[in-house]
Structure formats: C-alpha cells, structure tokens
Design a protein around this motif. Sequence first.
Motif, PDB file in Angstrom:
ATOM      1  N   GLU A  52      12.417 -26.969 100.828  1.00 21.37           N
ATOM      2  CA  GLU A  52      10.841 -27.019 100.260  1.00 21.37           C
ATOM      3  C   GLU A  52       9.984 -27.540 101.304  1.00 21.37           C
ATOM      4  O   GLU A  52       8.666 -27.155 101.307  1.00 21.37           O
ATOM      5  N   LYS A  53      10.531 -28.596 101.981  1.00 22.77           N
ATOM      6  CA  LYS A  53       9.585 -28.982 103.045  1.00 22.77           C
ATOM      7  C   LYS A  53       9.252 -28.078 104.165  1.00 22.77           C
ATOM      8  O   LYS A  53       8.023 -28.165 104.740  1.00 22.77           O
ATOM      9  N   ARG A 101       6.784 -25.584 102.637  1.00 15.23           N
ATOM     10  CA  ARG A 101       5.479 -25.958 102.410  1.00 15.23           C
ATOM     11  C   ARG A 101       4.955 -25.717 104.011  1.00 15.23           C
ATOM     12  O   ARG A 101       3.666 -25.737 103.889  1.00 15.23           O
ATOM     13  N   GLU A 102       5.432 -26.331 104.895  1.00 22.88           N
ATOM     14  CA  GLU A 102       4.929 -26.287 106.206  1.00 22.88           C
ATOM     15  C   GLU A 102       4.526 -24.777 106.605  1.00 22.88           C
ATOM     16  O   GLU A 102       3.532 -24.663 107.382  1.00 22.88           O
ATOM     17  N   LYS A 152       3.621 -22.563 104.661  1.00 21.68           N
ATOM     18  CA  LYS A 152       2.289 -22.236 104.001  1.00 21.68           C
ATOM     19  C   LYS A 152       1.268 -22.833 104.348  1.00 21.68           C
ATOM     20  O   LYS A 152       0.182 -22.156 104.752  1.00 21.68           O
ATOM     21  N   ASP A 153       1.360 -24.211 104.956  1.00 25.77           N
ATOM     22  CA  ASP A 153       0.139 -24.817 105.414  1.00 25.77           C
ATOM     23  C   ASP A 153      -0.322 -24.421 106.874  1.00 25.77           C
ATOM     24  O   ASP A 153      -1.357 -24.559 107.149  1.00 25.77           O
ATOM     25  N   ARG A 154       0.657 -24.061 107.832  1.00 27.05           N
ATOM     26  CA  ARG A 154       0.322 -23.850 109.181  1.00 27.05           C
ATOM     27  C   ARG A 154       0.231 -22.563 109.451  1.00 27.05           C
ATOM     28  O   ARG A 154      -0.421 -22.226 110.335  1.00 27.05           O
ATOM     29  N   GLY A 209       0.096 -19.743 106.741  1.00 26.63           N
ATOM     30  CA  GLY A 209      -0.427 -19.081 105.616  1.00 26.63           C
ATOM     31  C   GLY A 209       0.540 -17.655 105.410  1.00 26.63           C
ATOM     32  O   GLY A 209       1.625 -17.743 105.449  1.00 26.63           O
ATOM     33  N   LYS A 225       4.047 -24.110 115.730  1.00 26.97           N
ATOM     34  CA  LYS A 225       3.142 -25.132 114.969  1.00 26.97           C
ATOM     35  C   LYS A 225       4.281 -25.569 113.655  1.00 26.97           C
ATOM     36  O   LYS A 225       3.798 -26.502 113.210  1.00 26.97           O
ATOM     37  N   ARG A 264       9.902 -17.208 103.011  1.00 27.00           N
ATOM     38  CA  ARG A 264       8.781 -16.956 102.257  1.00 27.00           C
ATOM     39  C   ARG A 264       9.200 -16.130 101.134  1.00 27.00           C
ATOM     40  O   ARG A 264       8.290 -15.997 100.004  1.00 27.00           O
TER      41      ARG A 264
END
Length: 360
Positions: free
Chosen positions: A190-191, A194-195, A197-199, A201, A212, A318
């Motif tokens: 999950e980390k 999240r990365e 998604k955050d970095r 999109g 990144k 994803r």
Amino acid sequence: MEHYIQRCCIQLTNNIEEAIRRGEKIDVKRVCGGYTMDVIAGTAFGVEVNSQKDLDHPFVRDAGTFLTDILSQGDFLLLLSKAIPVLVPFINFLVRHFFQPRGYKSFIRNVERIKEERQLEENRNKKPDFLQLMLSCEENQSPNKDRMNVLSSVELIAQASVFFIAGYESTASTLQFMAYLLALHPEVQEKIVREIKDRLGDEIPDHDGILKLKYLDSAIHETLRLYPPFYFTDRMASEEVTIKGVTIPKGAGVMIPIANVMRDPEYFPDPDNFIPERFYEGSVDPISFLAFGFGPRLCLGMRLSLLEVKMAMVHVLRRVKFVKTDDLQESLKMKPGYDLTIPDRVIAIKAVMRDIAATG
C-alpha cells in the motif's frame, strides 16, 4: 525502448486480470516470464513477439526450450567447472557432444538470421538494440583492428545468448519474488501504491517518472537482497591482496557468495526480514549490495532490468492487489544444486482487482 516495454506491461496486466476473472491464482513466474521474454526479445534482438499470448512463435518456442535446458542441466555443469577447474576440458567435451541444450541450434540460427538481415539492410532502418551495438563492433565490420575493441562472430553469438538468458531469467525471478513479498507484506504494497498515486497520478510510468518512485526502488532492492537472481559471482584477482588474514594470490579465482553477504547481520541488521526502509533511508553500504555485482564488471543489463520491474509494478499495482492466503508459504525453500535462486515449487498468489479490494 520505453514504448515497447509499455505495451508488454499492458499485456502483463491484462493477463493477470484475466486470471482473476477466472478465479485462478497467479503463477507469477509464468506470467512474468512471458513479459520478460517479450521485453528482451524486442530490446535486445529487435524481434517483436507476444509470448504472453503466442507460445508458438518460432523465436519464443526455440528460446524457451533453450532456457529450460540451460536451467535444468547447465547449472550443475557450471558449478562443477567452478569447483574443480581441472575438469573444464572434460566438461567442454561433454557439452559439445552430449549435453547441448535442445533448441540451442535453432536459437542460434534465429540470431544469425537476424544478423544477416541487419547486414543486408546496411545503414537503413538500424534498430537501437543490443544486437545492433554488437554488430557495429563485429570483426569484419569494425575499421578498428585493435583486438580489444572488436568481436568475432563466435563472441557475438555467445554474448547474445548470455544476455538473453540473464535478461529473461533474472528479471522474471525478481518480479516473482516481489509479488510474493508484497502479498506477505500488504503495508509495503500500500505504501508503494500511495507513492505511485502521489508522484505519478495517472501518468504513464516512463523513465523520468519512475525515478520519482524512491520507495518502490527501495522495495525492489530489498527483494533483490533477500532473493538475488544468482547465489554467487566470480572474479580473478588482478593483484595479490590480504583480507582479514587471508592472502589471495594474483591470478587466483575468487567466488563471492552474493546471497550470504546480503544476509549477513554485520551489513544488514535483522537480515531475514523484508524492510525496504533500509534502502530508502540510504543507510546501506553500496558494496554490500551485490545483486548486480559491483565495480567495472557490474551487470550490463542492470538498468534495463530495473526499468522493466518498475514499469511492470506500476502498471500492475494500479489495477491489482496481491493478497496473502493461508496456504502461501511464510518462507521459501530453494532447489539445491543451482547457482540461480529457484523455488522448489511454484509460487501461486491470489490477486484481486484493486477497486474491488478497496470496497471489500
């Protein structure tokens, strides 16, 4: 190469999704092996195949048979030759006359055919792949007569074979073990998600984008630390040296136990646990991480392999979540007698669609 790898990643993801819809567990080595076969065929030899769908393509069929035999019988002979160097002439005789892998001659004919087609094309439509780089250095093509800078036809074929074997097996193995570890460690999975998604999109994970993803990179390195594709590497001592009271004479062969070094608590505290943070925090001594070797003879395909793994993981994670089940082994046993890290049984992992997982 990125556009071609992206297409292979999409096919990999689709195959995993199809297995989920059929209610099947994922044989990760098989599906990831198809992916790495496609990538290495395209990026190294300029052959566009879809082994994830078409197992009857001549290049795929011959290369697959060649690889199976190399992995089943080649490891024993390789280990024997390294353990008892005096037997090398005898082993070479056995290989030439009795143990030549099935599919080897066909694989070589395929490489030679591609080579001849490239030479006929001359400067037209040159492809930016590994084979083309070697062809530019071939003996009868290079104006430079320095023997250190040209390849004979035999050397070219040998290097193409080794590059293919290493490019297929090591990357598929890494993806297999990473899927297994992510199923066992959902918090790490999950980390990573999240990365992404955050970095990134919804961006396509190209070369610049995946740079990144520092936590994903750390998780891959930790996977390679626990399950390096190869147990050992070897070098020749260029000069006499004494290390911890042991003198190694110049010219001596030295075997480096990669797997042992990377599970040594002196270099990696709590060495048997999956802790990507150790790489994320930058506290690892670079020379203790030997999954790709070290120094001037560092693995030639390292960057391509890492690019393949990262792009594949972004595409797959994803859409899909790997899930721990009661029958998933907490620790893996490996087949003895191999220099490759090969589980003693198939790693089959349950996966679910990520949007379903989020609501369930």
